[in-house]
Design an enzyme around this catalytic site. Structure first.
Site, mmCIF file in Angstrom:
data_model
loop_
_atom_site.group_PDB
_atom_site.id
_atom_site.type_symbol
_atom_site.label_atom_id
_atom_site.label_comp_id
_atom_site.label_asym_id
_atom_site.label_seq_id
_atom_site.Cartn_x
_atom_site.Cartn_y
_atom_site.Cartn_z
ATOM 1 N N GLY A 210 -8.261 1.434 -4.350
ATOM 2 C CA GLY A 210 -6.863 0.434 -3.922
ATOM 3 C C GLY A 210 -5.776 1.292 -3.349
ATOM 4 O O GLY A 210 -5.710 2.345 -3.095
ATOM 5 N N GLN A 211 -4.898 0.350 -2.673
ATOM 6 C CA GLN A 211 -3.664 0.981 -2.149
ATOM 7 C C GLN A 211 -2.925 1.843 -3.003
ATOM 8 O O GLN A 211 -2.645 3.153 -2.678
ATOM 9 C CB GLN A 211 -2.815 -0.161 -1.766
ATOM 10 C CG GLN A 211 -1.592 0.241 -1.306
ATOM 11 C CD GLN A 211 -0.610 -0.864 -0.994
ATOM 12 O OE1 GLN A 211 -0.618 -1.759 -1.793
ATOM 13 N NE2 GLN A 211 0.488 -0.643 -0.130
ATOM 14 N N LEU A 212 -2.786 1.783 -4.448
ATOM 15 C CA LEU A 212 -2.237 2.380 -5.188
ATOM 16 C C LEU A 212 -3.068 3.533 -5.835
ATOM 17 O O LEU A 212 -2.882 4.726 -6.099
ATOM 18 C CB LEU A 212 -1.541 1.608 -6.600
ATOM 19 C CG LEU A 212 -0.967 2.288 -7.632
ATOM 20 C CD1 LEU A 212 0.217 3.399 -7.247
ATOM 21 C CD2 LEU A 212 -0.501 1.436 -8.809
ATOM 22 N N ASP B 295 -14.533 3.046 -9.348
ATOM 23 C CA ASP B 295 -14.249 1.647 -8.740
ATOM 24 C C ASP B 295 -15.728 0.850 -8.619
ATOM 25 O O ASP B 295 -16.480 1.717 -9.135
ATOM 26 C CB ASP B 295 -13.580 1.748 -7.345
ATOM 27 C CG ASP B 295 -12.970 0.424 -6.898
ATOM 28 O OD1 ASP B 295 -13.273 -0.528 -7.017
ATOM 29 O OD2 ASP B 295 -11.483 0.716 -6.873
ATOM 30 N N ARG C 49 -17.541 0.748 -5.988
ATOM 31 C CA ARG C 49 -18.289 1.651 -5.008
ATOM 32 C C ARG C 49 -17.278 3.086 -4.779
ATOM 33 O O ARG C 49 -16.308 2.781 -4.541
ATOM 34 C CB ARG C 49 -18.894 1.178 -3.800
ATOM 35 C CG ARG C 49 -17.718 0.492 -2.759
ATOM 36 C CD ARG C 49 -18.312 0.168 -1.592
ATOM 37 N NE ARG C 49 -17.537 -0.235 -0.440
ATOM 38 C CZ ARG C 49 -17.129 -1.277 -0.378
ATOM 39 N NH1 ARG C 49 -17.155 -2.291 -0.977
ATOM 40 N NH2 ARG C 49 -15.968 -1.474 0.628
ATOM 41 N N TYR D 109 -2.195 -14.673 -9.894
ATOM 42 C CA TYR D 109 -1.903 -13.372 -10.209
ATOM 43 C C TYR D 109 -0.736 -13.156 -11.131
ATOM 44 O O TYR D 109 -0.710 -12.077 -12.079
ATOM 45 C CB TYR D 109 -1.630 -12.873 -8.763
ATOM 46 C CG TYR D 109 -1.236 -11.444 -8.752
ATOM 47 C CD1 TYR D 109 -2.085 -10.482 -9.004
ATOM 48 C CD2 TYR D 109 0.302 -10.994 -8.365
ATOM 49 C CE1 TYR D 109 -1.625 -8.869 -9.155
ATOM 50 C CE2 TYR D 109 0.372 -9.740 -8.348
ATOM 51 C CZ TYR D 109 -0.334 -8.450 -8.640
ATOM 52 O OH TYR D 109 -0.204 -7.384 -8.725
ATOM 53 N N LYS E 197 -0.581 -11.453 -15.010
ATOM 54 C CA LYS E 197 0.389 -10.147 -15.223
ATOM 55 C C LYS E 197 1.322 -10.527 -16.265
ATOM 56 O O LYS E 197 1.417 -9.818 -16.998
ATOM 57 C CB LYS E 197 1.141 -9.675 -13.879
ATOM 58 C CG LYS E 197 0.305 -9.066 -12.994
ATOM 59 C CD LYS E 197 -0.447 -7.868 -13.312
ATOM 60 C CE LYS E 197 -1.296 -7.204 -12.281
ATOM 61 N NZ LYS E 197 -1.965 -5.961 -12.934
#
Length: 326
Positions: free
Chosen positions: A14-16, A37, A39, A142, A146
Site C-alpha cells: 500500500g501507499q504507506l 500482502d 500478492r 472506516y 479505526k
C-alpha cells in the site's frame, strides 16, 4: 543477550506500506524485514510472504517461521472505498486487527503498530485544533473501525500488557504510489495531473481545509513512536500527529508557481460530505510532549519535492500502477 529485531509488515504493497517497508529494511536489514500482502508486487526485492490477514493461522505461521518480534499491521479498506461496501469493510478491518492482536498476544510479540486516522473524528470533535482526547463519533465505516481498533489496542495493552502503539494519520501525501481510495487522496492526484499537464477534477470544494502530512514526516513519526521507550508512550488509544492544513485552492496556488497554466475544476461528490465532518487542524501536542514529534515539511516544501520526484518518475516510466489499499 538482546533478541534480534525481526519485523513483519502486513499490507506492504500500500501507499504507506511500500515506503515503510523500504525504510525498515534500511534500518534492520533485508533479512530482518518480512513484507506481506495478498500478492507480491512487481520488482519487489527482499523477503515476501503472501498473507491474507483474515487468516489468523497464516499470520501465525509466518510469525513462527521467521521468529518475528514486531508487527506493523497496515492492511485496511480506506474511507471512500469503504463506503461502497460498509459491512465488508467492517468485517475485514476488524477481523484482520483481531488476528494480529491475538497472534501477537499468544506469541509474545514485543511491539505492534496499528495506524489510525483523523477519520475517527466526527461532528462531536472541534474542527480547529482537534485535541487528542476529543469525542469520537465517526461517520464512515472506516472511521468506526479505526475508533474501535484504538479501543481494542488499549484493551490489549491494559489486559495483556501487549505493547500496541498507534498514530492517527492525517491525509498522507507521497510521490511513491498512486492514490488508494481515501478522501484526502485529491492532494496526491493533483500533483500527478500537474506533472502530466492535465486538467484536474477535484472531488472536494476549493475551500475544504483538511490536515495533511508528507510521507517523509509520516515514516519518521512512525519510527520515532516505535523507537520511544515504553514509559514515554502514555496514550494507548492513538496519538494525533499533524503536518500542515490546507485546501485544494491553496495547493493549486503552490503548484501554479511551477506550472502557471495548471487548470482545475471542482466537482464535489460524496467525499465532500465525509471531509466536512473531519477536522481542519489537529492538536498534536501530546505526541510532541511524550516522544518529541515535530513535522518538517510545509506546503511549499511538499510541492517542490512532489513535483521534482514525479517529473523524474514519469520521465523514466517508473510510476507505480500496482497500488493496493493500506
Amino acid at each position: 543477550m538482546d533478541v534480534e529485531t525481526v519485523v513483519l509488515v502486513i499490507g506492504a504493497n500500500g501507499q504507506l506500506g511500500s515506503v515503510l517497508t523500504t525504510t525498515l529494511k534500511e534500518k534492520f536489514g533485508n533479512d530482518n524485514v518480512i513484507a506481506s500482502d495478498l500478492r507480491k508486487s512487481k520488482g519487489f526485492k527482499g523477503i515476501f510472504e503472501v498473507i491474507d490477514a483474515t487468516d489468523i493461522n497464516r499470520i501465525e505461521e509466518v510469525v513462527l517461521q521467521y521468529k518475528v518480534t514486531q508487527i506493523y499491521h497496515l492492511a485496511a479498506i480506506l474511507s471512500a472505498k469503504g463506503e461502497e461496501n460498509p459491512i465488508q469493510t467492517w468485517d475485514i478491518n476488524m477481523k484482520t486487527l483481531f488476528n494480529v492482536l491475538e497472534v501477537s498476544r499468544l506469541n509474545n510479540i514485543d511491539k505492534v503498530f496499528f495506524p489510525s486516522s483523523i477519520a475517527v473524528f466526527g461532528e462531536g470533535a472541534p474542527l480547529d485544533d482537534t485535541p487528542n482526547n476529543a469525542y469520537l463519533d465517526p461517520a464512515t465505516v472506516y472511521g468506526i473501525s479505526k475508533a474501535a481498533g484504538e479501543n481494542w489496542a488499549q484493551y490489549y495493552f491494559l489486559r495483556y500488557g501487549l505493547d500496541v502503539r498507534s498514530i492517527r494519520y492525517p491525509g498522507v501525501i507521497g510521490y511513491q504510489s498512486l492514490p488508494g481510495g481515501g478522501t484526502t487522496d485529491y492532494a496526491v492526484d493533483v500533483y500527478h495531473k500537474a506533472v502530466l499537464k492535465k486538467e484536474f477534477s477535484c472531488f472536494l470544494k476549493e475551500d475544504t481545509t483538511l490536515p495533511m502530512i508528507f510521507m517523509d514526516d509520516v515514516i519518521r513519526a512512525t519510527l520515532e513512536l516505535m523507537e520511544a521507550p515504553k514509559e514515554q508512550i502514555k496514550i494507548r488509544t492513538s496519538y494525533n500527529i499533524a503536518g500542515i492544513s490546507f485546501s485544494p485552492a491553496e495547493v493549486v496556488a503552490e503548484i501554479r508557481k511551477l506550472y502557471p497554466d495548471f487548470e482545475i475544476k471542482y466537482n464535489p461528490d460524496f467525499r465532500q460530505e465525509i471531509a466536512s465532518r473531519w477536522p481542519k487542524s489537529i492538536d498534536d501536542s501530546a505526541a510532541t510532549n511524550h516522544w518529541g514529534w515535530k513535522p518538517e515539511f510545509d506546503l511549499e516544501a511538499i510541492t517542490i519535492k512532489m513535483i521534482e520526484k514525479l517529473e523524474e518518475k514519469y520521465k523514466t516510466g517508473s510510476t507505480n500502477k500496482e497500488v493496493l489499499l493500506f
